[in-house]
Design an enzyme around this catalytic site. Structure first.
Site, PDB file in Angstrom:
ATOM      1  N   LYS A   1       3.447   5.838   6.000  1.00 32.59           N
ATOM      2  CA  LYS A   1       2.544   5.110   5.177  1.00 32.59           C
ATOM      3  C   LYS A   1       3.193   3.781   5.328  1.00 32.59           C
ATOM      4  O   LYS A   1       4.342   3.379   5.217  1.00 32.59           O
ATOM      5  CB  LYS A   1       2.489   5.425   3.800  1.00 32.59           C
ATOM      6  CG  LYS A   1       1.424   4.582   2.971  1.00 32.59           C
ATOM      7  CD  LYS A   1      -0.015   4.896   3.379  1.00 32.59           C
ATOM      8  CE  LYS A   1      -0.771   3.987   2.812  1.00 32.59           C
ATOM      9  NZ  LYS A   1      -0.785   2.845   3.590  1.00 32.59           N
ATOM     10  N   THR A   2       2.355   2.884   5.767  1.00 31.41           N
ATOM     11  CA  THR A   2       2.498   1.290   5.783  1.00 31.41           C
ATOM     12  C   THR A   2       2.126   0.521   4.339  1.00 31.41           C
ATOM     13  O   THR A   2       1.278   1.217   3.803  1.00 31.41           O
ATOM     14  CB  THR A   2       1.818   0.560   6.967  1.00 31.41           C
ATOM     15  OG1 THR A   2       0.619   0.731   6.815  1.00 31.41           O
ATOM     16  CG2 THR A   2       2.504   1.199   8.318  1.00 31.41           C
ATOM     17  N   GLY A   3       2.615  -0.512   4.258  1.00 33.91           N
ATOM     18  CA  GLY A   3       2.255  -1.430   2.970  1.00 33.91           C
ATOM     19  C   GLY A   3       2.747  -2.834   3.068  1.00 33.91           C
ATOM     20  O   GLY A   3       3.629  -3.120   3.871  1.00 33.91           O
TER      21      GLY A   3
ATOM     22  N   SER B   1       0.822  -1.225  -0.012  1.00 38.13           N
ATOM     23  CA  SER B   1      -0.037   0.058  -0.004  1.00 38.13           C
ATOM     24  C   SER B   1       0.778   1.313  -0.003  1.00 38.13           C
ATOM     25  O   SER B   1       0.402   2.314   0.046  1.00 38.13           O
ATOM     26  CB  SER B   1      -0.942   0.143   1.146  1.00 38.13           C
ATOM     27  OG  SER B   1      -2.107  -1.029   1.020  1.00 38.13           O
TER      28      SER B   1
ATOM     29  N   TYR C   1     -10.198   2.796   5.810  1.00 42.54           N
ATOM     30  CA  TYR C   1      -9.372   2.656   4.900  1.00 42.54           C
ATOM     31  C   TYR C   1      -9.567   1.736   3.829  1.00 42.54           C
ATOM     32  O   TYR C   1     -10.428   0.401   4.341  1.00 42.54           O
ATOM     33  CB  TYR C   1      -8.118   2.175   5.729  1.00 42.54           C
ATOM     34  CG  TYR C   1      -6.770   1.967   4.799  1.00 42.54           C
ATOM     35  CD1 TYR C   1      -6.171   3.051   4.541  1.00 42.54           C
ATOM     36  CD2 TYR C   1      -6.374   0.597   4.618  1.00 42.54           C
ATOM     37  CE1 TYR C   1      -4.799   2.923   3.739  1.00 42.54           C
ATOM     38  CE2 TYR C   1      -5.088   0.513   4.003  1.00 42.54           C
ATOM     39  CZ  TYR C   1      -4.533   1.576   3.519  1.00 42.54           C
ATOM     40  OH  TYR C   1      -3.147   1.356   2.657  1.00 42.54           O
TER      41      TYR C   1
END
Length: 401
Positions: A353-355, A102, A188
C-alpha cells in the site's frame, strides 16, 4: 578370547569417543561461525543497499528525511537518514512521527474486519442500513464490500476536497450516481473507503478516531501512532515539505481520519507489519481481523484486491509492482474480475500500500510467507513507483543472496 576381544573393543571405544566429540565440536563451531558470518554478510548487504537507495532518493527528490523499518526472516532492522525538521536541525529516528497518507486506509479496513468479527457489521450490508438518510439512493443501495474495494461504480479520487461539513458530505453521497456498473471496474477513491470507515464506526456506535486510538492501536501495542498527535508528542512530529521546500502538515478535511489522517513512526509501523505477518502476539480477534484483510475479492490485470491491501502472487516482478502502483492504475478505472467467493487469506503474496499527503510519502510491502517486508517513510511526497523500486531492490538484495 572373549575377554581379550572385549578388552580390545573397550579400548577402541574409549579411543574414539574423544575423537568423535572433538569432531562434533569442531563441526558445530564451524557451522555457528559460518551462520554468524552469513548473517553479518546479509546485514551488511542490507545496510549498504538501504544506504544506496536512501541517498539516491534524497538527492533526486530533495527529501529532507527518511526512515526505513525492515523485517528479514522475522528480524527487525531500522535505518534513519536526514532531518525531521530542517529549522531545528532535528534528525530522524525510529520515534519520528510521519504522516501515513493513504496507508491509513489499512486501519479503516482493520476496524471494519474487527467489527465484522464482533457481529456489529457485515460486508454484505448496504450503506443505508447505517445512514437512513441515504435510503432510495444509489449509494444507499451499495454494499460495504464495494465501498472498501473501490468497486461501487466510480468515486473520483479527490471529490471530498470541495466539501466543508457533514451536511454537504451527505448531500454529495445522496446525489451521487455511478459512472459504470457496480463490480465492473476499480476506481481508487478516498470518498469510497472514507465512507466505509465512517460506517464501520457507526456500526460500533462510536467515533472513528476514538475507536482507532482507544481500541485498534492499543490492541496492536502501537503507542506512538495517532489520528491527532497529542501535545506531548509534537516534538517528535516531523514537518513535511512541499515542492517549494516549505514546511507543511496535513490540513483537516472530510473523512480525513478514515482515508489519510493517521500519523506513525517507523518503529510502530514495523510492529504493524509484523502483526500482519503473525510475528508478534496480539489479541486473537484482532489478529483474525488483520488476516481477513488479505482475502482476495477481485483481480485487476496487476494484482488481487484485499481490504485496503493490494496483493501480487509470488514470485512477482518489479514491472508488475510498478504497473500496479502507477498513477494510471490509481486515477483511471481498471477492469476487474470478481472472485466468487473471495479467496481464502493469502500468504504467498507481495502485499503493499502506498500513501501520501502534500508533504509526506509512505510505502509498506510485506510477504507473510517469507516473514519479510519493509516500510519507507519520508517527509516529502515523491513518486509511488520510486518507492516501489527502492523497496524491491532492497528486499531482493537480501533474499536472493
Amino acid at each position: 578370547m572373549k575377554l581379550f576381544t572385549s578388552t580390545l573393543t573397550a579400548k577402541k571405544s574409549s579411543t574414539h569417543k574423544p575423537l568423535i566429540s572433538l569432531a562434533l565440536s569442531v563441526l558445530i563451531s564451524t557451522l555457528l561461525i559460518s551462520e554468524t558470518a552469513q548473517a553479518a554478510d546479509a546485514n551488511d548487504r542490507l545496510e549498504q543497499e538501504v544506504d544506496k537507495q536512501a541517498k539516491q532518493l534524497m538527492a533526486q527528490y530533495q527529501i529532507p528525511g527518511m526512515a526505513f523499518g525492515i523485517i528479514v526472516d522475522g528480524k527487525s532492522h531500522f535505518y534513519n537518514y536526514g532531518l525531521a525538521d530542517k529549522q531545528r536541525n532535528q534528525p530522524v529516528s525510529e520515534d519520528t512521527i510521519f504522516e501515513l497518507g493513504s496507508v491509513s486506509k489499512t486501519f479503516a479496513a482493520t476496524l471494519a474486519s474487527y467489527s465484522e468479527l464482533n457481529g456489529t457489521l457485515s460486508l454484505d450490508d448496504t450503506a443505508d442500513k447505517y445512514i437512513p438518510y441515504l435510503k432510495n439512493s444509489a449509494i444507499g443501495n451499495t454494499k460495504l464490500i464495494s465501498l472498501v474495494t473501490y468497486s461501487a461504480g466510480g468515486y473520483h479520487y479527490r471529490c471530498l476536497k470541495t466539501l466543508e461539513n457533514n451536511k454537504e458530505l451527505l448531500q454529495y453521497y445522496k446525489s451521487w450516481h455511478p459512472d459504470f456498473p457496480v463490480n465492473s471496474k476499480r476506481l481508487y477513491s478516498n470518498a469510497s473507503i472514507g465512507l466505509f470507515g465512517y460506517i464501520s464506526a457507526l456500526s460500533m456506535h462510536s467515533d472513528y478516531t476514538k475507536l482507532i486510538e482507544n481500541t485498534v492501536l492499543p490492541s496492536l501495542k502501537m503507542t506512538n501512532t495517532f489520528v491527532d498527535v497529542p501535545a506531548n508528542k509534537m516534538e517528535d512530529y516531523a514537518f513535511g515539505y512541499n515542492a517549494a521546500g516549505e514546511p507543511i502538515r496535513v490540513n483537516p478535511g472530510m473523512l480525513d481520519a478514515e482515508a489519510y489522517g493517521i500519523k506513525s513512526t517507523s518503529a510502530d509501523m514495523t510492529r504493524f507489519m509484523a502483526a500482519n505477518m503473525g510475528l508478534v502476539t496480539v489479541d486473537s480477534q484482532m489478529q483474525q481481523a488483520l488476516d481477513n484483510n488479505r482475502k482476495g475479492y477481485y483481480r485487476t490485470k496487476s494484482f488481487t484486491q484485499g481490504l485496503a491491501w493490494e496483493m501480487y502472487p509470488l514470485p512477482t516482478t518489479l514491472q508488475q509492482l510498478v504497473e500496479g502502483n502507477s498513477t494510471e492504475t490509481i486515477l483511471q478505472p481498471q477492469p476487474i474480475q470478481l472472485n466468487e467467493p473471495p479467496t481464502p487469506v493469502l500468504n504467498d503474496v507481495w502485499v503493499n500500500k502506498t500513501g501520501a499527503t502534500n508533504g509526506f510519502g509512505a510505502y509498506i510491502a510485506y510477504m507473510p510467507a517469507k516473514k519479510t517486508g519493509m516500510f519507507i517513510l519520508a517527509n516529502k511526497n515523491y513518486p509511488n513507483t520510486e518507492r516501489v523500486k527502492a523497496a524491491y531492490t532492497i528486499l531482493d538484495s537480501v533474499m536472493n543472496n
